[in-house]
Scaffold this motif. Structure first.
Motif, PDB file in Angstrom:
ATOM      1  N   ARG A   1       7.330 -12.551   1.611  1.00  0.00           N
ATOM      2  CA  ARG A   1       6.097 -12.184   0.911  1.00  0.00           C
ATOM      3  C   ARG A   1       6.058 -10.679   0.694  1.00  0.00           C
ATOM      4  NH1 ARG A   1       0.899 -14.726   3.593  1.00  0.00           N
ATOM      5  NH2 ARG A   1       0.015 -13.788   1.707  1.00  0.00           N
ATOM      6  N   THR A   2       5.660 -10.281  -0.501  1.00  0.00           N
ATOM      7  CA  THR A   2       5.529  -8.845  -0.789  1.00  0.00           C
ATOM      8  C   THR A   2       4.172  -8.308  -0.372  1.00  0.00           C
ATOM      9  OG1 THR A   2       4.760  -9.343  -3.027  1.00  0.00           O
ATOM     10  CG2 THR A   2       7.128  -8.943  -2.731  1.00  0.00           C
ATOM     11  N   TYR A   3       3.260  -9.216  -0.038  1.00  0.00           N
ATOM     12  CA  TYR A   3       1.914  -8.769   0.339  1.00  0.00           C
ATOM     13  C   TYR A   3       1.500  -9.437   1.634  1.00  0.00           C
ATOM     14  CZ  TYR A   3      -2.977  -7.576   0.294  1.00  0.00           C
ATOM     15  OH  TYR A   3      -4.201  -7.087   0.648  1.00  0.00           O
ATOM     16  N   LEU A   4       1.244  -8.635   2.672  1.00  0.00           N
ATOM     17  CA  LEU A   4       0.720  -9.161   3.908  1.00  0.00           C
ATOM     18  C   LEU A   4      -0.760  -9.479   3.725  1.00  0.00           C
ATOM     19  CD1 LEU A   4       2.370  -6.679   6.428  1.00  0.00           C
ATOM     20  CD2 LEU A   4       3.158  -8.967   5.791  1.00  0.00           C
ATOM     21  N   GLU A   5      -1.232 -10.495   4.423  1.00  0.00           N
ATOM     22  CA  GLU A   5      -2.638 -10.867   4.286  1.00  0.00           C
ATOM     23  C   GLU A   5      -3.548  -9.688   4.626  1.00  0.00           C
ATOM     24  OE1 GLU A   5      -5.537 -13.694   6.786  1.00  0.00           O
ATOM     25  OE2 GLU A   5      -3.991 -14.786   5.678  1.00  0.00           O
ATOM     26  N   LYS A   6      -3.134  -8.906   5.620  1.00  0.00           N
ATOM     27  CA  LYS A   6      -3.924  -7.744   6.006  1.00  0.00           C
ATOM     28  C   LYS A   6      -3.066  -6.489   5.869  1.00  0.00           C
ATOM     29  CE  LYS A   6      -6.598  -5.767   9.822  1.00  0.00           C
ATOM     30  NZ  LYS A   6      -6.861  -5.830  11.280  1.00  0.00           N
ATOM     31  N   ASP A   7      -3.549  -5.529   5.103  1.00  0.00           N
ATOM     32  CA  ASP A   7      -2.859  -4.247   4.936  1.00  0.00           C
ATOM     33  C   ASP A   7      -3.625  -3.196   5.728  1.00  0.00           C
ATOM     34  OD1 ASP A   7      -1.715  -1.855   4.086  1.00  0.00           O
ATOM     35  OD2 ASP A   7      -1.306  -2.625   2.084  1.00  0.00           O
ATOM     36  N   ASP A   8      -2.965  -2.638   6.745  1.00  0.00           N
ATOM     37  CA  ASP A   8      -3.605  -1.643   7.610  1.00  0.00           C
ATOM     38  C   ASP A   8      -3.350  -0.208   7.142  1.00  0.00           C
ATOM     39  OD1 ASP A   8      -4.893  -3.212   9.708  1.00  0.00           O
ATOM     40  OD2 ASP A   8      -2.862  -3.884  10.169  1.00  0.00           O
ATOM     41  N   PHE A   9      -2.703  -0.048   6.006  1.00  0.00           N
ATOM     42  CA  PHE A   9      -2.442   1.270   5.417  1.00  0.00           C
ATOM     43  C   PHE A   9      -1.664   2.186   6.373  1.00  0.00           C
ATOM     44  CE2 PHE A   9      -6.499  -0.177   3.406  1.00  0.00           C
ATOM     45  CZ  PHE A   9      -5.924  -0.534   2.200  1.00  0.00           C
ATOM     46  N   ASP A  10      -0.647   1.593   7.002  1.00  0.00           N
ATOM     47  CA  ASP A  10       0.224   2.364   7.882  1.00  0.00           C
ATOM     48  C   ASP A  10       1.439   2.917   7.153  1.00  0.00           C
ATOM     49  OD1 ASP A  10      -1.393   1.912  10.116  1.00  0.00           O
ATOM     50  OD2 ASP A  10      -0.418  -0.017  10.532  1.00  0.00           O
ATOM     51  N   GLU A  11       1.659   2.489   5.918  1.00  0.00           N
ATOM     52  CA  GLU A  11       2.800   2.962   5.131  1.00  0.00           C
ATOM     53  C   GLU A  11       2.382   4.164   4.281  1.00  0.00           C
ATOM     54  OE1 GLU A  11       5.810   1.762   5.548  1.00  0.00           O
ATOM     55  OE2 GLU A  11       5.030   0.333   7.022  1.00  0.00           O
ATOM     56  N   PRO A  12       3.348   5.022   3.906  1.00  0.00           N
ATOM     57  CA  PRO A  12       3.006   6.227   3.131  1.00  0.00           C
ATOM     58  C   PRO A  12       2.761   5.973   1.650  1.00  0.00           C
ATOM     59  CG  PRO A  12       5.360   6.174   3.577  1.00  0.00           C
ATOM     60  CD  PRO A  12       4.768   5.015   4.332  1.00  0.00           C
ATOM     61  N   ALA A  13       2.938   4.721   1.203  1.00  0.00           N
ATOM     62  CA  ALA A  13       2.711   4.390  -0.206  1.00  0.00           C
ATOM     63  C   ALA A  13       1.914   3.099  -0.286  1.00  0.00           C
ATOM     64  CB  ALA A  13       4.038   4.237  -0.943  1.00  0.00           C
TER      65      ALA A  13
ATOM     66  N   PHE B   1     -10.844 -17.583  -2.478  1.00  0.00           N
ATOM     67  CA  PHE B   1     -10.285 -16.629  -1.529  1.00  0.00           C
ATOM     68  C   PHE B   1     -11.401 -15.762  -0.959  1.00  0.00           C
ATOM     69  CE2 PHE B   1     -10.335 -14.148  -5.456  1.00  0.00           C
ATOM     70  CZ  PHE B   1     -10.755 -12.891  -5.029  1.00  0.00           C
ATOM     71  N   ASP B   2     -11.083 -15.107   0.150  1.00  0.00           N
ATOM     72  CA  ASP B   2     -11.926 -14.067   0.731  1.00  0.00           C
ATOM     73  C   ASP B   2     -11.163 -12.756   0.689  1.00  0.00           C
ATOM     74  OD1 ASP B   2     -13.831 -15.958   1.340  1.00  0.00           O
ATOM     75  OD2 ASP B   2     -13.359 -16.037   3.484  1.00  0.00           O
ATOM     76  N   ALA B   3     -11.857 -11.668   0.410  1.00  0.00           N
ATOM     77  CA  ALA B   3     -11.292 -10.322   0.541  1.00  0.00           C
ATOM     78  C   ALA B   3     -12.252  -9.510   1.384  1.00  0.00           C
ATOM     79  CB  ALA B   3     -11.068  -9.677  -0.816  1.00  0.00           C
TER      80      ALA B   3
END
Length: 545
Positions: A329-341, A393-395
């Motif tokens: 998967r290219t998208y994790l269900e939860k993005d914690d913004f730990d990456e620099p991009a 869906f939920d966001a």
């Protein structure tokens, strides 16, 4: 295996499909969303994986100020001479008698880049594609625009040869090769040479429920030499109102290594309100125009047909002799913004994500957005969003924001364009001198605040506010929490149809994208105060629609 349509869910229209050895690629339109052009990859035509956006800097496309549904239209991806070739349009005018289109060409030896600097080709029309003839010559094939009010604006399909030494078109070679049928609105052309015949696939009828794909052919590329396929049209849902897929048409053709043929086209999946006819109105499409794939067979006279009929099928036989290939998967269900991009599935409007809009490093583990112009702006929105790709869906976000003016707001958006969106936001109530949660909706550029004096007060000791959107096919609603576990539903139910192509079409000419949900920060007072987003969660509640 079988192909389950749509293969690219959510806003992914105008697919241009190719095969290079054992790998298939699809390029799709992105319009005003940045970065430009989505490219997906597949080994089996069943499972697809988002890999890149070629137009990832303003050097490739500068869309600041572009109208809603302007920008990058109908990319054409091809492979020849050991290189990938990508032609795309940047459309500066959507409504009115003129289009003002800039058509560009870029190339790369690797599909993931780097891509060459754009070469501007012309502006005579949109939906341009590049045809590589087997004698080495190359031609730009495109819809041609005519502003004159007494003539048909879709002025046929024209062809212009490309000078490979200068990489410029030779306008003296331009000619109209096909004028279409009485359906009109001819666009989206692609040429293929098969068994010494030139086949032209083109869309007509407009990209609504009357949309269709028509095929013609010729023994040459001479002016007006193409003849229309006799009998029923190649692909349409105009006369199949109860088909699962609707609006099929604009797309392109590909062959498998074993000589099977498939056609990738845009498609939509409408729903109706309970009180509405399933035929008129045929429905509403908040997910926008998606990508579907149909299998093709050729008759004894050398004409192509969609297997199962010109209305297409939801489930399609996969290519023979190919093992299923699933992608991570290219998208994790939860993005914690730990990456620099930003994750590849996130987009911004018209301009790239940069220090002007926000930062992923100023507060580690957070996406910081600086409050900028309102969501009506066509220039500088601090707005990071992703496509709706499911009906249910939920966001959810976790937000730290300390406004001191009602001109400042940050929160979670449900967005179609600058005239059609909603937002659950943290803002300031100057009467109570406190932060509050409000829901706003812009419907045909008429703004409504739902809570007003009943806006939900945020306690002073609360740093983080949790906000959620709950999309349930025909409607959606918002909720909030102060601890991330106890959620309170706000009793405001919004109509998802307002975020659909079909609703926008009723009052605007630009209606070509789809619904997004995302994070935004507004400070139209000009102080650019920051909003910090700790995470973004996107959870699809079902996979079978």
């Amino acid at each position: 295996m079988r192909i389950s349509n749509p293969v690219l869910s959510g806003f992914n229209p105008d697919p241009s499909i190719i095969r290079v050895e054992d790998t298939y690629y699809i390029a799709t339109s992105t319009f005003e969303w940045f970065p430009g052009v989505q490219i997906h990859e597949s080994k089996d035509l069943v499972n697809w994986h988002l890999i890149t956006h070629p137009l990832d800097t303003v050097e490739f496309v500068d869309m600041a100020g572009n109208p809603d549904s302007g920008g990058v239209w109908a990319p054409d991806l091809s492979y020849a001479d050991g290189r990938y070739w990508l032609v795309f349009s940047d459309v500066k005018i959507v409504d009115g008698p003129y289009k003002d289109v800039h058509n560009y060409l870029i190339t790369a030896e690797d599909i993931r880049g780097p891509w060459s600097k754009p070469i501007e080709l012309n502006g005579v029309g949109f939906d341009a594609s590049l045809f590589h003839d087997d004698d080495g010559r190359k031609y730009l094939v495109q819809q041609t625009w005519d502003h004159r009010e007494y003539l048909q604006p879709f002025h046929g399909i024209s062809l212009t040869e490309l000078d490979l030494k200068t990489m410029k078109l030779m306008p003296q070679t331009a000619r109209t090769i096909y004028e279409g049928t009485d359906i009109r609105l001819l666009e989206g052309p692609h040429i293929y040479k098969i068994d010494r015949l030139y086949y032209l696939f083109a869309a007509q009828g407009g990209t609504t429920y009357t949309h269709q794909e028509v095929v013609s052919r010729s023994r040459s590329l001479d002016a007006l030499s193409f003849e229309t396929q006799p009998g029923e049209v190649f692909l349409t849902n105009f006369d199949t109102p109860r088909s699962y897929l609707q609006k099929q048409g604009h797309g392109s053709l590909v062959a498998t290594p074993r000589g099977e043929w498939y056609y990738a086209s845009l498609a939509s999946r409408p729903w109706n309100r309970p009180q509405e006819s399933s035929i008129d109105p045929r429905g509403w499409n908040p997910l926008g125009r998606e990508t579907a794939i149909q299998k093709v067979q050729w008759d004894s006279d050398g004409w192509p047909h969609i297997i199962g009929g010109h209305g297409g099928q939801r489930y399609v036989e996969a290519p023979q002799g190919v093992e299923e290939h699933r992608w991570p998967r290219t998208y994790l269900e939860k993005d914690d913004f730990d990456e620099p991009a930003l994750n590849i599935n996130f987009n911004t409007l018209r301009i790239p994500f940069s220090d002007e809009l926000g930062s992923l490093t100023e507060r580690p583990g957070f996406l910081r957005l600086f409050g900028r112009e309102a969501l009506n702006s066509r220039f500088t929105q601090a707005h990071v969003a992703r496509r709706w790709q499911s009906f249910n869906f939920d966001a959810e976000i976790k937000l730290a924001f300390n406004p001191w003016s009602y001109q400042q707001a940050a929160g979670l958006t449900s967005y179609y364009n600058t005239r059609h969106y909603s937002m659950i936001e943290v803002t300031w109530d100057e009467k109570r001198e406190t932060r509050v949660i409000e829901i706003i909706e812009n419907n045909r550029n008429h703004l409504r605040s739902y809570l007003k004096d009943a806006a939900i007060e945020i306690p002073d000791d609360i740093e983080f506010v949790y906000l959620k959107v709950k999309v349930r096919r025909q409607t959606y609603s918002y909720a909030y929490s102060f601890d991330g576990s106890t959620w309170i539903d706000i009793p405001v139910t919004l109509d998802a149809a307002i975020l659909s192509d079909d609703y926008v079409l009723q009052t605007m000419g630009g209606f070509f994208t789809g619904a997004f949900t995302g994070m935004a920060a507004v400070d139209y007072g000009g102080y650019r105060i920051p909003a910090d987003f700790d995470y973004f969660r996107y959870t699809e509640l079902d996979t079978e629609e």
